[in-house]
Design a protein around this motif. Structure first.
Motif, PDB file in Angstrom:
ATOM      1  N   GLY A 122      45.311  30.099  20.589  1.00 22.71           N
ATOM      2  CA  GLY A 122      45.338  31.499  20.203  1.00 22.71           C
ATOM      3  C   GLY A 122      45.448  32.469  21.381  1.00 22.71           C
ATOM      4  O   GLY A 122      45.560  33.690  21.192  1.00 22.71           O
ATOM      5  N   THR A 123      45.467  31.958  22.627  1.00 30.50           N
ATOM      6  CA  THR A 123      45.591  32.819  23.809  1.00 30.50           C
ATOM      7  C   THR A 123      47.040  33.295  23.938  1.00 30.50           C
ATOM      8  O   THR A 123      47.991  32.509  23.808  1.00 30.50           O
ATOM      9  CB  THR A 123      45.175  32.070  25.089  1.00 30.50           C
ATOM     10  OG1 THR A 123      43.809  31.655  24.945  1.00 30.50           O
ATOM     11  CG2 THR A 123      45.335  32.952  26.311  1.00 30.50           C
ATOM     12  N   THR A 153      52.329  32.180  23.576  1.00 32.23           N
ATOM     13  CA  THR A 153      51.097  32.013  22.796  1.00 32.23           C
ATOM     14  C   THR A 153      50.719  30.529  22.771  1.00 32.23           C
ATOM     15  O   THR A 153      51.569  29.669  22.475  1.00 32.23           O
ATOM     16  CB  THR A 153      51.287  32.517  21.360  1.00 32.23           C
ATOM     17  OG1 THR A 153      51.661  33.896  21.390  1.00 32.23           O
ATOM     18  CG2 THR A 153      50.000  32.356  20.557  1.00 32.23           C
ATOM     19  N   PRO A 207      41.131  34.490  22.594  1.00 37.95           N
ATOM     20  CA  PRO A 207      40.498  34.890  21.341  1.00 37.95           C
ATOM     21  C   PRO A 207      39.132  35.539  21.546  1.00 37.95           C
ATOM     22  O   PRO A 207      38.694  36.312  20.702  1.00 37.95           O
ATOM     23  CB  PRO A 207      40.367  33.578  20.556  1.00 37.95           C
ATOM     24  CG  PRO A 207      41.367  32.668  21.161  1.00 37.95           C
ATOM     25  CD  PRO A 207      41.488  33.067  22.591  1.00 37.95           C
ATOM     26  N   ASP A 218      36.859  38.024  23.890  1.00 42.00           N
ATOM     27  CA  ASP A 218      37.076  39.113  24.847  1.00 42.00           C
ATOM     28  C   ASP A 218      36.468  38.819  26.206  1.00 42.00           C
ATOM     29  O   ASP A 218      36.945  39.315  27.228  1.00 42.00           O
ATOM     30  CB  ASP A 218      36.481  40.407  24.285  1.00 42.00           C
ATOM     31  CG  ASP A 218      37.253  40.890  23.046  1.00 42.00           C
ATOM     32  OD1 ASP A 218      38.417  40.461  22.885  1.00 42.00           O
ATOM     33  OD2 ASP A 218      36.690  41.673  22.267  1.00 42.00           O
ATOM     34  N   ASP A 248      39.073  37.148  28.711  1.00 44.02           N
ATOM     35  CA  ASP A 248      40.381  37.767  29.031  1.00 44.02           C
ATOM     36  C   ASP A 248      40.514  37.932  30.550  1.00 44.02           C
ATOM     37  O   ASP A 248      39.532  38.213  31.255  1.00 44.02           O
ATOM     38  CB  ASP A 248      40.509  39.125  28.359  1.00 44.02           C
ATOM     39  CG  ASP A 248      40.642  39.011  26.849  1.00 44.02           C
ATOM     40  OD1 ASP A 248      40.922  37.913  26.370  1.00 44.02           O
ATOM     41  OD2 ASP A 248      40.458  40.046  26.181  1.00 44.02           O
TER      42      ASP A 248
END
Length: 205
Positions: free
Chosen positions: A44-45, A60, A90, A92, A95
Motif C-alpha cells: 500500500g506504500t 505503488t 499506510p 503516517d 512516511d
C-alpha cells in the motif's frame, strides 16, 4: 478481558517498527541523475518523485516486501534541478521525504566582447623639391641668308608693226553670213604684196 487486550497492544506496537523497517528507502541525486531504491516495501506504500515540480516517477507497492526504485537522468545539465521523492506509507509515522537542490553540471558563460584596437601609422608627407632654373631659355632664330639672284636682261630690237586695218563687216541680208574673214584675208594679201615690192626696190638700190 483486560489480560487479552494487553498482549494485543504489545503485538501491534511490535509490528509498527517491523513495518517501518520494511520500507527502508534511500535516494541520491547529482547534476547527472536522481536515484531511488527501496529493496522491500510495505503493501500500500506509494512512491512519487518530481523534478522541478513535474512528476517523473510513481509506484505503488502491491504486495508486502516488494521492491521499488528508479534512476532518472537529468533532462538538462545546464540548469538547476529541485528533486523531491515522497514515500507515502499506510501509516503516517513511517512516511519519508527526500529533497535535493542540484546545480547545473555545465555553466555557460557569455564571453565578453573583444574590442580590437588597430593602430594606423600615417607616414609624414614627403617633401618634393622642384629644381628652379635661373638660366633664361635661349631662343635661336634662323634667319635665311639672302639668296643671290641674277637678273638677265635681254635686249631686242623690235620692228614697228603696221597696225592692221579692221575691215568693215558686211552681213548678207539673204543668208546672214559673216564676210569679214574673206575681206581680212584679202587685205593681208595686199599688204604682203606691197611689202614684197617695197623690199625688192630697197634691195636693188
Amino acid at each position: 478481558m483486560t489480560r487479552l487486550l494487553i498482549p494485543a497492544a504489545i503485538l501491534a506496537a511490535l509490528a509498527l517498527p517491523a513495518m517501518a523497517s520494511a520500507n527502508n528507502p534511500s535516494a541520491s541525486a547529482d547534476c547527472t541523475a536522481l536515484v531511488f531504491t527501496m529493496p522491500a516495501g510495505i503493501a500500500g506504500t506509494v512512491v512519487t518523485a518530481t523534478d522541478n515540480g513535474r512528476v517523473i516517477f510513481t509506484d505503488t507497492i502491491a504486495t508486502q516486501g516488494d521492491s521499488s526504485g528508479f534512476r532518472h537522468p537529468s533532462t538538462s545539465q545546464t540548469i538547476s534541478h529541485a528533486y523531491v521523492v515522497l514515500v507515502d506509507a499506510p501509516f503516517d509515522n513511517v512516511d519519508q521525504r527526500f529533497a535535493f537542490d542540484v546545480g547545473p553540471c555545465v555553466t555557460t558563460t557569455t564571453p565578453a566582447p573583444t574590442v580590437s584596437t588597430t593602430s594606423t601609422t600615417v607616414p609624414p608627407p614627403s617633401s618634393t623639391t622642384t629644381p628652379t632654373s635661373t638660366t633664361a631659355p635661349t631662343v635661336v632664330t634662323s634667319v635665311p641668308s639672302p639668296s643671290t639672284s641674277s637678273t638677265i636682261v635681254v635686249s631686242s630690237t623690235l620692228r614697228p608693226t603696221t597696225p592692221a586695218t579692221t575691215a568693215p563687216t558686211f552681213t548678207l541680208p539673204e543668208t546672214g553670213r559673216d564676210v569679214s574673214s574673206p575681206l581680212i584675208a584679202a587685205a593681208v594679201a595686199v599688204l604682203l604684196g606691197a611689202a614684197a615690192i617695197f623690199g625688192g626696190r630697197r634691195w636693188a638700190s
